[in-house]
Design a protein around this motif. Sequence first.
Motif, short mmCIF file in Angstrom:
data_model
loop_
_atom_site.label_atom_id
_atom_site.label_comp_id
_atom_site.label_asym_id
_atom_site.label_seq_id
_atom_site.Cartn_x
_atom_site.Cartn_y
_atom_site.Cartn_z
N ILE A 1 7.73 -0.85 3.66
CA ILE A 1 7.49 0.40 3.83
C ILE A 1 8.74 0.51 5.08
CG2 ILE A 1 7.10 2.41 3.58
CD1 ILE A 1 4.83 1.76 1.89
N LEU B 1 8.69 13.34 1.98
CA LEU B 1 7.51 14.01 1.48
C LEU B 1 8.39 14.94 0.64
CD1 LEU B 1 5.01 15.99 3.60
CD2 LEU B 1 4.73 14.84 1.73
N VAL B 2 8.18 15.02 -0.62
CA VAL B 2 9.52 16.16 -1.05
C VAL B 2 8.21 16.92 -2.22
CG1 VAL B 2 10.55 13.92 -2.17
CG2 VAL B 2 8.35 14.37 -3.12
N GLY B 3 8.43 17.62 -2.90
CA GLY B 3 7.65 18.57 -3.48
C GLY B 3 6.45 18.64 -4.80
N GLU C 1 1.97 10.62 -6.31
CA GLU C 1 1.76 11.93 -6.84
C GLU C 1 0.40 12.35 -6.58
OE1 GLU C 1 2.20 12.07 -11.80
OE2 GLU C 1 0.60 10.79 -11.53
N SER C 2 0.27 12.05 -5.99
CA SER C 2 -0.78 12.64 -5.27
C SER C 2 -0.95 12.78 -3.56
CB SER C 2 -2.24 12.46 -5.71
OG SER C 2 -3.41 13.52 -5.55
N THR C 3 0.11 11.51 -3.32
CA THR C 3 0.45 11.51 -2.12
C THR C 3 1.67 12.79 -1.97
OG1 THR C 3 -0.82 10.14 -1.46
CG2 THR C 3 0.30 10.85 0.09
N ASN C 4 2.63 13.23 -2.41
CA ASN C 4 3.18 13.97 -3.16
C ASN C 4 4.63 13.19 -1.76
OD1 ASN C 4 2.08 15.87 -4.30
ND2 ASN C 4 1.90 16.66 -1.93
N MET C 5 4.50 11.74 -2.18
CA MET C 5 6.08 11.30 -1.13
C MET C 5 6.93 9.88 -1.95
SD MET C 5 4.30 10.39 1.99
CE MET C 5 4.09 10.64 3.16
N HIS D 1 7.89 7.00 -1.12
CA HIS D 1 7.61 5.02 -0.89
C HIS D 1 8.74 4.25 -0.86
CE1 HIS D 1 4.01 6.51 -0.24
NE2 HIS D 1 3.52 6.54 -1.72
N ASN E 1 0.87 -1.04 -0.62
CA ASN E 1 -0.16 -0.31 0.17
C ASN E 1 0.86 1.36 0.02
OD1 ASN E 1 -2.14 -1.08 -0.16
ND2 ASN E 1 -2.41 -1.74 2.32
N VAL E 2 0.63 2.38 -1.27
CA VAL E 2 1.40 3.43 -1.00
C VAL E 2 0.88 4.51 -1.12
CG1 VAL E 2 3.55 1.97 -1.54
CG2 VAL E 2 1.58 2.77 -3.33
N GLY E 3 0.88 5.65 -1.69
CA GLY E 3 -0.09 6.65 -1.54
C GLY E 3 -0.88 6.36 -2.75
N LEU E 4 -1.18 7.74 -2.90
CA LEU E 4 -2.24 8.09 -4.43
C LEU E 4 -1.54 8.45 -5.73
CD1 LEU E 4 -5.23 10.73 -2.73
CD2 LEU E 4 -5.66 8.69 -3.44
N ASN F 1 8.67 7.15 4.40
CA ASN F 1 8.18 8.20 3.33
C ASN F 1 9.07 9.46 3.47
OD1 ASN F 1 6.22 5.97 2.89
ND2 ASN F 1 6.04 5.84 5.18
#
Lengths: 317, 271
Positions: free
Chosen positions: A171, A176-178, A156-160, A162, A134-137, A174
């Motif tokens: 995992i 956080l980037v741009g 892309e939509s969770t900005n991470m 992983h 399971n990862v971000g959106l 995680n």
Amino acid sequence: MKMYLAPIIFFAFVCNSVSAAPTGRIFITNERGDSVSVINGSTLDVEATIDVGERPRGIGLSPDGNELYVAVSEENKIKVIDPVSLKILREFEAGSDPETFAVHPNGNIYISNEDDAKASVFDPKTGAQVAEINVGLEPEGVAISPDGKRVIVTSESTNMLHVIKASDNTIEKNILVGSRPRAATFTQSGDIAYATAEISGEVVKVDMNTGEILKRGSAGDSKSKPKDVVLSKDESVIYVAGGRANKVVVMDAKTLEIITGIPVGKRVWGLAISKNGEQVFSTDGVSGTVSVIDTRNNEVIKTVEVGEFPWGVVIND
Amino acid sequence: MLKNYIVIIKSSFIAILLASNIALAENVQVKFAYIGQKDHSALLGAQQGLSEANLQGQFLNQIYELDLISAEDANTHDFSNYIAVLTAVDTDSYTKLADTLPNIAVFNLSIKDDQLRSTCIKNTLHVIPSNAMETDAKNQWQKKKPDSTVNAQAWHPDFVKFAARDLNKRFKKNQKKLMDDNSWAGWAAVKMTSDAVARTKINDPAKMLNYLKTDLAFDGQKGSVMSFRETGQLRQPILLVENNKIVAEAPVRGIAKPPTLDSLGILSCEK
């Protein structure tokens, strides 16, 4: 005498089947052309086009170079192609909306399933799913460290970013980037990774052991929507696909300062660099071309017309 | 022997402590309030935003919640524990709310009124485009295609560019409806706030209001980085729709002056 010969013949046979001579070809997925263009590595002309199914995007080779994998997004499948005969050998289900993937040194495929906020791992020999993470959106870019220890999946939509431990597919971090991280690449040692963020228009340099962002660099003007990223052979510069800037942006790998922008076709998405480091290939989505860049002087030496909306590129060298 | 035994007990006790520490790693709770009708499409958008905030929050130990409050109960409700207030109400109720909650962002998800923008109440954040923005967008398109009769919209369920396809797809899957302008506004308000919480760890409403107004760089899945004007209006591209088909996006390329999001709507406050 005979007793010795048999194992030698057997050994030669095994070697041969393990690593056939690379074809030198460059393979391109055409997202709207529903095809793969095959570019001859010596002449840099398209020598064949393979119909592969609806919306092909991610593309990669097995570690031995004997099999070409293509993610056919609308069919939720990965198709396996013989890079020599160009025949589709088999296919397998690859989860919902398979997009980008990377091939692990052990042969497994790590793929982002954009619709499902998941990354999945497949064994392409059997088509069996090995793991699901399971990862971000809107998971997108996938990169694997050369030693195979770590896998990055960008969401892309969770900005991470992983960071997945490949040994047990859990995992580890995680980061956080741009806004809208698209792609990542590792250094040979695996200690550093570079990642692009499309909406922020930047590249980040990340320490993979601590998860710390070491540097951020703008990839150009407001039109610059960086997508793919590759590292030069000596790891001194990175090449970044500039999206709507219609350029491949060359940045200093240490400082993330822009060295130059190489004009290519419109909406440049995908990049690949040859093993000898001398050529970079870019897919220019809207122009329907592939630009061949000579890295010694950072100039385009040839523009090759391919199918509609070229997306991914891989070199069988 | 006994000594060794104690050491083992001690170290396993520490191990248990460490393990429970990891398991109980402080979860930060972040709460939104929604004021408006329960059947308003803005609420569906806010709920979609909330599910995405929690998907991100699971990696950062952040839990997001949304309280629904009717317009009548809003007068007596205690708003001190919310990061931001989302509203889909009429202009009068909205102005009153913004007035009584001066240190918290009060998002407007439904009112297009231009006057509301030009008065520049400092805690009002208008995610829905204003009438003036829509008019400017239409005018830009009609300069290019004089015979066309287009509608200007914040969103469209057939929008596919800039990963809008993905947002439309997951909205439809989760909310069982097509995403409209108000739903997009509801989604965007929650998403920009939760993105800010994730990045800055701000969990104080006054600081969040300040961050949103001055430092926001939001990916609203319309291709451009979005931020707020001093009027409190969110800068954003507008979709131009003819016969329910998207024909263009404003700013219209080659027409818009300046060629930026500031070619749409009122830019500054009434002096």
